[in-house]
Design a protein around this motif. Structure first.
Motif, PDB file in Angstrom:
ATOM      1  N   GLY A   1       0.686   8.986   9.405  1.00  0.00           N
ATOM      2  CA  GLY A   1       0.286   8.026   8.394  1.00  0.00           C
ATOM      3  C   GLY A   1       1.338   7.754   7.346  1.00  0.00           C
ATOM      4  O   GLY A   1       1.215   6.801   6.572  1.00  0.00           O
ATOM      5  N   ILE A   2       2.384   8.583   7.280  1.00  0.00           N
ATOM      6  CA  ILE A   2       3.431   8.420   6.266  1.00  0.00           C
ATOM      7  C   ILE A   2       4.689   7.785   6.849  1.00  0.00           C
ATOM      8  O   ILE A   2       5.321   6.936   6.221  1.00  0.00           O
ATOM      9  CB  ILE A   2       3.795   9.788   5.636  1.00  0.00           C
ATOM     10  CG1 ILE A   2       2.577  10.395   4.941  1.00  0.00           C
ATOM     11  CG2 ILE A   2       4.931   9.628   4.641  1.00  0.00           C
ATOM     12  CD1 ILE A   2       2.812  11.807   4.448  1.00  0.00           C
ATOM     13  N   ALA A   3       5.069   8.207   8.043  1.00  0.00           N
ATOM     14  CA  ALA A   3       6.361   7.822   8.613  1.00  0.00           C
ATOM     15  C   ALA A   3       6.409   6.335   8.958  1.00  0.00           C
ATOM     16  O   ALA A   3       5.482   5.780   9.543  1.00  0.00           O
ATOM     17  CB  ALA A   3       6.647   8.643   9.862  1.00  0.00           C
ATOM     18  N   ASP A   4       7.495   5.693   8.569  1.00  0.00           N
ATOM     19  CA  ASP A   4       7.805   4.355   9.021  1.00  0.00           C
ATOM     20  C   ASP A   4       9.325   4.211   9.091  1.00  0.00           C
ATOM     21  O   ASP A   4      10.055   5.177   8.855  1.00  0.00           O
ATOM     22  CB  ASP A   4       7.165   3.283   8.127  1.00  0.00           C
ATOM     23  CG  ASP A   4       7.690   3.320   6.699  1.00  0.00           C
ATOM     24  OD1 ASP A   4       8.689   4.031   6.441  1.00  0.00           O
ATOM     25  OD2 ASP A   4       7.113   2.655   5.832  1.00  0.00           O
ATOM     26  N   THR A   5       9.792   3.027   9.412  1.00  0.00           N
ATOM     27  CA  THR A   5      11.230   2.858   9.609  1.00  0.00           C
ATOM     28  C   THR A   5      12.026   2.987   8.320  1.00  0.00           C
ATOM     29  O   THR A   5      13.247   3.125   8.364  1.00  0.00           O
ATOM     30  CB  THR A   5      11.510   1.485  10.231  1.00  0.00           C
ATOM     31  OG1 THR A   5      10.898   0.470   9.407  1.00  0.00           O
ATOM     32  CG2 THR A   5      10.920   1.395  11.637  1.00  0.00           C
ATOM     33  N   SER A   6      11.351   2.978   7.167  1.00  0.00           N
ATOM     34  CA  SER A   6      12.070   3.114   5.907  1.00  0.00           C
ATOM     35  C   SER A   6      12.358   4.560   5.540  1.00  0.00           C
ATOM     36  O   SER A   6      13.218   4.824   4.703  1.00  0.00           O
ATOM     37  CB  SER A   6      11.270   2.456   4.770  1.00  0.00           C
ATOM     38  OG  SER A   6      10.105   3.218   4.479  1.00  0.00           O
ATOM     39  N   ASN A   7      11.628   5.505   6.147  1.00  0.00           N
ATOM     40  CA  ASN A   7      11.822   6.901   5.772  1.00  0.00           C
ATOM     41  C   ASN A   7      11.982   7.851   6.949  1.00  0.00           C
ATOM     42  O   ASN A   7      12.154   9.049   6.750  1.00  0.00           O
ATOM     43  CB  ASN A   7      10.659   7.390   4.896  1.00  0.00           C
ATOM     44  CG  ASN A   7       9.303   7.239   5.577  1.00  0.00           C
ATOM     45  OD1 ASN A   7       9.197   7.262   6.794  1.00  0.00           O
ATOM     46  ND2 ASN A   7       8.256   7.074   4.785  1.00  0.00           N
ATOM     47  N   SER A   8      11.911   7.340   8.176  1.00  0.00           N
ATOM     48  CA  SER A   8      11.988   8.220   9.329  1.00  0.00           C
ATOM     49  C   SER A   8      12.764   7.541  10.456  1.00  0.00           C
ATOM     50  O   SER A   8      12.702   6.318  10.617  1.00  0.00           O
ATOM     51  CB  SER A   8      10.583   8.586   9.822  1.00  0.00           C
ATOM     52  OG  SER A   8      10.641   9.380  10.991  1.00  0.00           O
TER      53      SER A   8
ATOM     54  N   TYR B   1       0.814  -1.214   0.000  1.00  0.00           N
ATOM     55  CA  TYR B   1       0.000   0.000   0.000  1.00  0.00           C
ATOM     56  C   TYR B   1       0.845   1.259   0.000  1.00  0.00           C
ATOM     57  O   TYR B   1       0.658   2.172   0.791  1.00  0.00           O
ATOM     58  CB  TYR B   1      -0.971   0.014   1.193  1.00  0.00           C
ATOM     59  CG  TYR B   1      -1.859  -1.203   1.206  1.00  0.00           C
ATOM     60  CD1 TYR B   1      -2.997  -1.264   0.405  1.00  0.00           C
ATOM     61  CD2 TYR B   1      -1.536  -2.308   1.967  1.00  0.00           C
ATOM     62  CE1 TYR B   1      -3.790  -2.390   0.384  1.00  0.00           C
ATOM     63  CE2 TYR B   1      -2.322  -3.440   1.945  1.00  0.00           C
ATOM     64  CZ  TYR B   1      -3.457  -3.467   1.151  1.00  0.00           C
ATOM     65  OH  TYR B   1      -4.232  -4.575   1.119  1.00  0.00           O
ATOM     66  N   GLY B   2       1.799   1.294  -0.881  1.00  0.00           N
ATOM     67  CA  GLY B   2       2.576   2.507  -1.051  1.00  0.00           C
ATOM     68  C   GLY B   2       3.516   2.808   0.088  1.00  0.00           C
ATOM     69  O   GLY B   2       3.857   3.950   0.328  1.00  0.00           O
ATOM     70  N   GLY B   3       3.958   1.812   0.833  1.00  0.00           N
ATOM     71  CA  GLY B   3       4.879   2.057   1.932  1.00  0.00           C
ATOM     72  C   GLY B   3       4.194   2.418   3.227  1.00  0.00           C
ATOM     73  O   GLY B   3       4.830   2.862   4.169  1.00  0.00           O
ATOM     74  N   ASN B   4       2.865   2.263   3.298  1.00  0.00           N
ATOM     75  CA  ASN B   4       2.130   2.572   4.524  1.00  0.00           C
ATOM     76  C   ASN B   4       2.597   1.650   5.648  1.00  0.00           C
ATOM     77  O   ASN B   4       2.517   0.424   5.518  1.00  0.00           O
ATOM     78  CB  ASN B   4       0.636   2.388   4.272  1.00  0.00           C
ATOM     79  CG  ASN B   4      -0.201   2.739   5.490  1.00  0.00           C
ATOM     80  OD1 ASN B   4       0.343   3.115   6.521  1.00  0.00           O
ATOM     81  ND2 ASN B   4      -1.495   2.630   5.361  1.00  0.00           N
TER      82      ASN B   4
END
Length: 287
Positions: free
Chosen positions: A253-260, A37-40
């Motif tokens: 809703g955007i941040a996860d370990t891949s970008n933050s 789902y788009g990196g969610n």
């Protein structure tokens, strides 16, 4: 010679890991593809047979939802929240007369292009993923910004007839417009009581912003310019708070370990489903 002994761990691993080649190691049936789902970061919350998703600000899913498993949909809520946040931020600065700016015309372009069009599209995408609350809220506020931009566009001359009347009715009709949005937002506010503190706070501050701006227009129609300006600035303060809370929920809703490097909390209400689940986990851990 390699052993052909059955190994259940290997079977479990190959049955759960997505296979991007379209076939398994022996060239047989392809593995089931799972989408992210788009990196969610919360895409895993949609798996399984649950008919209810615990409320979460970033997901914009405080109610029933239709499973989006095996569909290539990203989470549209952060886009809609961001569009709402920026447009509200700009208009609220004008309502506060920041740096002496008193005319709201600067908000017209943002209201048409971002807060209006993009938020409306995000609402339609929420409809596609089966989220009635998100579709209703984002599409409605997208419509709000488009209609507000129409009011401020001279070519439409929406307020022309009122300004030409002996006793100008312009503040009153704008008050009617804003009080209607206050009522609608209050309805949505009630529906966030089982979600998260940050999500609830967004609608609370937005509802107060609509209320103070509406009352400001009514005070202006009564000839009380001082009270009208004070109420307008109060609406601007709550509008700024709503804007930053919308950005906060969008980030969640955007941040996860891949970008933050960090994930911000949304603070589930203790009576919400997620809150009860967390308490149950804590109780088991302390036993």
């Amino acid at each position: 010679m390699a052993s052909t002994e059955y190994n259940p761990a290997v079977e479990k691993e190959t049955s759960t890991v997505p296979n991007t080649t379209g076939a398994d190691l022996n060239g047989a049936n392809p593995a089931v593809q799972r989408y992210d789902y788009g990196g969610n970061p919360l895409y895993h919350a949609h798996t399984g047979n649950d008919s209810r998703l615990a409320a979460f600000g970033g997901e914009f899913q405080p109610g029933l939802y239709k499973s989006t498993e095996h569909r290539k949909f990203a989470n549209p809520a952060p886009l809609g929240l961001s569009a709402f946040a920026l447009t509200t931020f700009v208009l609220s600065l004008v309502n506060l007369n920041t740096r002496g700016v008193v005319e709201p015309n600067i908000a017209v372009s943002v209201a048409y292009g971002y807060g209006g069009l993009i938020q409306l599209l995000a609402g339609m995408w929420e409809m596609a993923v089966g989220n009635t609350f998100g579709a209703t809220a984002l599409s409605s506020y997208g419509g709000f910004w488009i209609s507000y931009a129409i009011i401020l566009t001279p070519a439409f001359n929406v307020l022309g007839a009122y300004s030409e009347s002996p006793a100008s009715d312009t503040p009153s009709v704008l008050g009617f417009f804003l009080i209607g949005w206050f009522i609608f937002t209050f309805i949505l506010l009630i529906l966030t009581l089982r979600s998260t503190v940050m999500f609830f706070s967004l609608f609370l501050t937005l509802d107060l912003a609509f209320f103070f701006l509406a009352v400001s227009e009514f005070a202006g129609s009564n000839g009380n310019a001082t009270a009208s300006l004070g109420l307008q600035k109060a609406g601007g303060v709550f509008g700024l708070l709503a804007a930053f809370l919308a950005w906060y929920n969008a980030f969640a809703g955007i941040a996860d370990t891949s970008n933050s490097f960090f994930i911000i909390p949304v603070f589930h209400f203790p009576w919400s489903e997620k809150g009860r689940e967390n308490r149950a986990k804590t109780a088991r851990e302390t036993v």
